[in-house]
Design an enzyme around this catalytic site. Structure first.
Site, short mmCIF file in Angstrom:
data_model
loop_
_atom_site.label_atom_id
_atom_site.label_comp_id
_atom_site.label_asym_id
_atom_site.label_seq_id
_atom_site.Cartn_x
_atom_site.Cartn_y
_atom_site.Cartn_z
N HIS A 143 3.12 2.93 41.04
CA HIS A 143 4.54 3.70 41.95
C HIS A 143 4.09 4.08 43.13
O HIS A 143 3.12 4.59 43.77
CB HIS A 143 4.94 4.88 41.39
CG HIS A 143 5.62 4.20 40.05
ND1 HIS A 143 4.86 3.73 38.84
CD2 HIS A 143 7.39 3.86 38.84
CE1 HIS A 143 5.50 3.45 37.80
NE2 HIS A 143 6.46 3.11 37.90
N LYS A 147 6.08 10.60 43.94
CA LYS A 147 6.64 10.78 41.94
C LYS A 147 5.92 11.41 41.79
O LYS A 147 3.98 11.28 41.93
CB LYS A 147 6.16 9.14 40.77
CG LYS A 147 6.31 9.35 39.78
CD LYS A 147 5.81 7.30 39.10
CE LYS A 147 6.44 7.77 37.89
NZ LYS A 147 7.64 8.44 36.67
#
Ligand SMILES: NC(=O)c1ccc[n+]([C@@H]2O[C@H](COP(=O)([O-])OP(=O)(O)OC[C@H]3O[C@@H](n4cnc5c(N)ncnc54)[C@H](O)[C@@H]3O)[C@@H](O)[C@H]2O)c1
Length: 253
Positions: A143, A147
């Site tokens: 990700h 995040k």
């Protein structure tokens, strides 16, 4: 034509869905609800949910867990099927979701993409054959650098799918740096990569003797979550009270 109320209409996902529905001849956003509004939408927006009494077939929610309790009461009272996409609900709120589902149709999923939800079904079949034959199961997720949580909720949901297929006999390992021992037979390793602007990648690896099978899902934009939510709203319109999953939407296709 499915009439949708968009809760959290001015947020990132609310705007993604507004764009998708504007191009969809089978759906229409008839009203939006958001605490903040600058009057830029083509539909009426209510900053106070109770004032929104517009007739609709379903409500899509991408907002904040702080709003969930009032939202569930609103949908139960109005008998308005609800697609609940907001994440980070507390244990109490999850229990309230189950209670609300006795009064109105509720579909909740931490990942609305049709791809991930189809993958979960495929993984269960694969695990039953491959894990039973001694293949090790590992998940790698990637990700963007912003995040905060790791591993992703989706990686955990994928691991839960694998584990469920194997009668919940497996445990999860997130870090092997502190131990000097070979992997356990009943272990699912989950690794997280963080960097750049990666929207979301999930790889599930079945590693066996002399052969490896990999399943990979890549999200290139948040539109995949929006598309799934609109599909779910269409599915939920007119459904009786009950708890529904994205897998029900896929099975109905
Ligand atoms: N299930 C999925 O597939 C999936 C995918 C993406 C995001 N999400 C979740 O959806 C939620 C929203 O994501 P986002 O990226 O759109 O966030 P965002 O912060 O961009 O948007 C949230 C919107 O909700 C509004 N809001 C906040 N509190 C509210 C309240 N009490 N009443 C009405 N509106 C309120 C905000 O003003 C904002 O416009 C998050 O919980 C996120 O984790 C789920």
């Amino acid at each position: 034509m499915v009439k949708i109320i968009m809760h959290g209409c001015n947020g990132h996902m609310g705007q993604v869905i507004s764009g998708l529905v504007a191009q969809d001849p089978d759906a229409e956003i008839v009203a939006g609800i958001d605490v903040a509004d600058q009057g830029k939408n083509s539909y009426p927006v209510y900053t106070n949910m109770k004032e929104c009494q517009v007739e609709a077939d379903a409500l899509i929610d991408f907002s904040s867990a702080k709003a969930t309790d009032a939202l569930l009461d609103y949908c139960a009272e109005r008998k308005l099927p609800v697609v609940l996409c907001t994440t980070g609900l507390s244990e109490e709120q999850l229990a309230k979701v189950e209670e609300t589902a006795k009064k109105v149709a509720v579909l909740k999923s931490a990942n609305m993409s049709l791809g991930i939800n189809t993958l979960m079904k495929l993984l269960q079949d694969a695990a039953k054959v491959l894990a039973t034959a001694g293949f090790d199961m590992e998940i790698v997720e990637k990700h963007h650098r912003l995040k905060l949580d790791a591993p992703s909720g989706t990686a955990l949901a994928l691991a839960d799918s694998l584990n469920e297929a194997m009668d919940n006999q497996y445990h999860y390992t997130y870090d092997r740096s502190q131990r000097r021992q070979m992997r356990d037979d009943k272990e699912i390793g989950i690794s997280a990569v963080r960097g750049g602007t990666i929207v979301g990648e999930h790889e599930v690896i079945f590693a066996g003797p002399d052969e490896v099978i990999e399943f990979k899902h890549t999200a290139y934009s948040k539109a995949v979550f929006g598309k799934g939510a609109v599909e779910a709203a269409k599915f939920l319109a007119g459904k009786p009270a009950g708890r529904y999953e994205m897998s029900d939407v896929i099975s109905a296709k």
